[in-house]
Motif scaffolding. Structure first.
Motif, PDB file in Angstrom:
ATOM      1  N   TYR A   8       0.840  -1.201   0.000  1.00 16.21           N
ATOM      2  CA  TYR A   8       0.000   0.000   0.000  1.00 16.21           C
ATOM      3  C   TYR A   8       0.874   1.251   0.000  1.00 16.21           C
ATOM      4  O   TYR A   8       0.591   2.228  -0.696  1.00 16.21           O
ATOM      5  N   GLN A   9       1.949   1.167   0.767  1.00 17.33           N
ATOM      6  CA  GLN A   9       2.880   2.299   0.838  1.00 17.33           C
ATOM      7  C   GLN A   9       3.502   2.578  -0.536  1.00 17.33           C
ATOM      8  O   GLN A   9       3.557   3.721  -0.995  1.00 17.33           O
ATOM      9  N   ASP A  48       0.799   3.847  -3.025  1.00 19.30           N
ATOM     10  CA  ASP A  48       0.439   5.231  -2.730  1.00 19.30           C
ATOM     11  C   ASP A  48       1.541   6.196  -3.155  1.00 19.30           C
ATOM     12  O   ASP A  48       1.273   7.324  -3.536  1.00 19.30           O
ATOM     13  N   GLY A  67       0.190  10.150   1.040  1.00 20.62           N
ATOM     14  CA  GLY A  67      -0.472  10.483   2.300  1.00 20.62           C
ATOM     15  C   GLY A  67      -1.725  11.302   2.128  1.00 20.62           C
ATOM     16  O   GLY A  67      -2.310  11.760   3.097  1.00 20.62           O
ATOM     17  N   ASP A 127      -4.591  10.336   1.371  1.00 18.53           N
ATOM     18  CA  ASP A 127      -5.729   9.639   1.961  1.00 18.53           C
ATOM     19  C   ASP A 127      -5.742   9.717   3.477  1.00 18.53           C
ATOM     20  O   ASP A 127      -6.653   9.229   4.115  1.00 18.53           O
ATOM     21  N   HIS A 128      -4.706  10.311   4.049  1.00 16.53           N
ATOM     22  CA  HIS A 128      -4.641  10.447   5.502  1.00 16.53           C
ATOM     23  C   HIS A 128      -5.766  11.383   5.947  1.00 16.53           C
ATOM     24  O   HIS A 128      -5.922  12.476   5.406  1.00 16.53           O
ATOM     25  N   PRO A 129      -6.562  10.965   6.935  1.00 20.94           N
ATOM     26  CA  PRO A 129      -7.715  11.785   7.322  1.00 20.94           C
ATOM     27  C   PRO A 129      -7.372  13.228   7.655  1.00 20.94           C
ATOM     28  O   PRO A 129      -8.123  14.128   7.351  1.00 20.94           O
ATOM     29  N   ARG A 130      -6.219  13.440   8.286  1.00 21.66           N
ATOM     30  CA  ARG A 130      -5.892  14.809   8.676  1.00 21.66           C
ATOM     31  C   ARG A 130      -5.540  15.673   7.474  1.00 21.66           C
ATOM     32  O   ARG A 130      -5.388  16.862   7.599  1.00 21.66           O
ATOM     33  N   ARG A 149      -7.325  15.560   4.616  1.00 22.17           N
ATOM     34  CA  ARG A 149      -8.449  15.588   3.682  1.00 22.17           C
ATOM     35  C   ARG A 149      -8.621  16.969   3.060  1.00 22.17           C
ATOM     36  O   ARG A 149      -9.004  17.104   1.915  1.00 22.17           O
ATOM     37  N   LEU A 187     -12.648   8.232  -2.068  1.00 18.16           N
ATOM     38  CA  LEU A 187     -12.182   8.297  -0.685  1.00 18.16           C
ATOM     39  C   LEU A 187     -12.169   9.740  -0.200  1.00 18.16           C
ATOM     40  O   LEU A 187     -12.531  10.024   0.918  1.00 18.16           O
ATOM     41  N   ARG A 237     -15.281  11.488   1.203  1.00 21.19           N
ATOM     42  CA  ARG A 237     -15.852  11.134   2.507  1.00 21.19           C
ATOM     43  C   ARG A 237     -15.415  12.110   3.578  1.00 21.19           C
ATOM     44  O   ARG A 237     -14.317  12.572   3.575  1.00 21.19           O
ATOM     45  N   LEU A 264       7.602   6.756   9.149  1.00 24.68           N
ATOM     46  CA  LEU A 264       7.107   5.981   8.005  1.00 24.68           C
ATOM     47  C   LEU A 264       6.398   4.716   8.486  1.00 24.68           C
ATOM     48  O   LEU A 264       5.337   4.344   7.967  1.00 24.68           O
ATOM     49  N   LEU A 310       3.063   5.647   9.868  1.00 25.51           N
ATOM     50  CA  LEU A 310       2.198   6.063   8.757  1.00 25.51           C
ATOM     51  C   LEU A 310       1.618   4.847   8.044  1.00 25.51           C
ATOM     52  O   LEU A 310       0.453   4.827   7.657  1.00 25.51           O
ATOM     53  N   MET A 311       2.436   3.791   7.923  1.00 21.81           N
ATOM     54  CA  MET A 311       1.951   2.551   7.314  1.00 21.81           C
ATOM     55  C   MET A 311       0.801   1.963   8.113  1.00 21.81           C
ATOM     56  O   MET A 311      -0.193   1.495   7.558  1.00 21.81           O
ATOM     57  N   LYS A 339      -1.202   3.653   9.990  1.00 23.85           N
ATOM     58  CA  LYS A 339      -2.363   4.531   9.834  1.00 23.85           C
ATOM     59  C   LYS A 339      -3.059   4.240   8.508  1.00 23.85           C
ATOM     60  O   LYS A 339      -4.285   4.225   8.433  1.00 23.85           O
ATOM     61  N   TRP A 340      -2.276   4.025   7.464  1.00 24.22           N
ATOM     62  CA  TRP A 340      -2.872   3.665   6.175  1.00 24.22           C
ATOM     63  C   TRP A 340      -3.667   2.364   6.303  1.00 24.22           C
ATOM     64  O   TRP A 340      -4.649   2.158   5.626  1.00 24.22           O
ATOM     65  N   TRP A 372      -6.781   3.476   9.677  1.00 25.81           N
ATOM     66  CA  TRP A 372      -7.686   4.612   9.821  1.00 25.81           C
ATOM     67  C   TRP A 372      -8.940   4.412   8.988  1.00 25.81           C
ATOM     68  O   TRP A 372      -9.020   3.493   8.190  1.00 25.81           O
ATOM     69  N   ASP A 373      -9.932   5.327   9.164  1.00 21.59           N
ATOM     70  CA  ASP A 373     -11.266   5.077   8.616  1.00 21.59           C
ATOM     71  C   ASP A 373     -11.323   5.040   7.085  1.00 21.59           C
ATOM     72  O   ASP A 373     -12.327   4.613   6.525  1.00 21.59           O
ATOM     73  N   ASN A 374     -10.282   5.522   6.403  1.00 21.09           N
ATOM     74  CA  ASN A 374     -10.252   5.337   4.952  1.00 21.09           C
ATOM     75  C   ASN A 374      -9.065   4.455   4.554  1.00 21.09           C
ATOM     76  O   ASN A 374      -8.606   4.504   3.422  1.00 21.09           O
ATOM     77  N   ARG A 387     -17.473   1.981   8.450  1.00 22.89           N
ATOM     78  CA  ARG A 387     -16.097   2.501   8.388  1.00 22.89           C
ATOM     79  C   ARG A 387     -15.773   3.206   9.699  1.00 22.89           C
ATOM     80  O   ARG A 387     -16.360   4.237  10.013  1.00 22.89           O
TER      81      ARG A 387
END
Lengths: 92, 231
Positions: free
Chosen positions: A31-32, A35, A43, A45-48, A50, A89, A92, B47, B50-51, B53-54, B57-59, B73
């Motif tokens: 995934y890393q 992405d 990053g 897609d990181h919620p913070r 958005r 994504l 949302r 890093l 962060l992995m 979190k990917w 987290w909710d997405n 979700r």
């Protein structure tokens, strides 16, 4: 050859357990990498982050494309699919 | 609770399992699994977190993978105190298992192959080899990993700070982080150096006490003693 097959066959339960344990880590690594190599900023897609979606260009490849490149091709179709997924994504 | 669970299940338990299981696998297969499990230790903490979190987290991956099955979700890392603690233990545990695997794998390699060969000639099973040959010779590395990781888990908090930030609320704020926030990073601005230093000093006392306990439990004097044949 037969000996080698038997040797591996004896290890399959151990390998199955290790694969199950390692799968989440492999998913994270993949995934890393995905992405990072896609055109979406890493990053995003990181919620913070958005809020950054509003600033990001949704399909940067389109700016680089010349008119004669606009014919549908597999590569661009794949890219569009990826952007579509990220767009979902972000919304949302 | 957090230290003991992480230590027993991951740092020593999983580390030992990975080292022993990869020892018995063919070279290429074991190298692949060891490479996968070695990465968390060498990745920069930012890093690495962060992995996670990917993933959580909710997405992230888990939420996206479960969404088609009708699972709501949620942020699997911060949804509740329980989720946060599981995430903290997993994040620290995988790094600890990585460290443990490296130490244990090298210790197993140091065991004379002739002992294992002789046991195979005597008809010992793999489990008997692990139980009666490998584990008795792993006391020193197990002591080292246990003591080192206990102090590490007590004193360091960077993975918690980066993942949950001590939240939700202050649910996952460990003592080391409380000391840091009290002495050096108080949002109110009234930094309490003395109180923060006291928190840290308590950790030093706990760490020293636990280390002494480990030395006694693993019979450290016997580990250092000369072989009986030399007396």
């Amino acid at each position: 050859m037969q000996e080698r097959t038997a040797h591996h066959a004896r290890h399959w339960p151990l390998i199955a357990v290790l694969v199950a344990l390692s799968a989440p880590l492999v998913v994270m690594y993949v995934y890393q990498i995905v992405d990072t190599v896609t055109t979406t900023p890493p990053g995003l897609d990181h919620p913070r982050r958005r809020h950054a979606a509003a600033l990001a260009v949704p399909d940067r490849a389109a700016f680089r494309r010349r008119p004669d490149d606009l014919e549908p091709c597999g590569q661009h179709a794949d890219l569009r699919d990826l952007h579509g997924a990220h767009g979902d994504l972000r919304s949302r | 609770m957090y230290v003991s669970l992480t230590l027993v299940i991951f740092n020593v338990g999983l580390g030992l399992f990975l080292a022993v299981s990869t020892f018995y696998l063919p070279e290429r297969t074991s190298a692949t699994f060891r490479a996968i499990w070695f990465m968390p230790r060498i990745l920069p903490p930012v890093l690495y977190v962060l992995m996670w979190k990917w993933l959580m987290w909710d997405n992230g991956f888990i939420a996206s993978a479960l969404a088609p099955f009708g699972v709501e979700r949620i942020n699997w890392m911060m949804h509740s105190e329980y989720h946060a603690w599981v995430a903290v233990i997993l994040i620290n545990g995988v790094v600890g298992a990585s460290f443990g695997m490296i130490i244990f794998a090298s210790a197993i390699k140091a065991i004379p192959q002739t002992m294992l060969m002789a046991s195979e000639v005597d008809g010992a099973t793999r489990w008997q080899q692990v139980r009666f040959i490998i584990l008795p010779q792993m006391r020193w590395p197990i002591l080292f990993v246990t003591a080192y990781q206990t102090l590490s888990l007590l004193a360091s908090f960077e993975y918690i700070l980066l993942s949950t930030g001590g939240g939700p609320g202050s649910a996952t704020e460990v003592w080391a982080m409380a000391a840091f926030r009290t002495a050096l990073n108080n949002y109110g601005g009234n930094l309490q150096y003395g109180l923060g230093a006291t928190f840290a000093l308590v950790l030093v006392i706990i760490g020293t006490g636990l280390s002494l306990l480990y030395l006694r439990f693993f019979n450290f004097q016997a580990l250092l003693a000369k072989p009986r044949i030399e007396r």
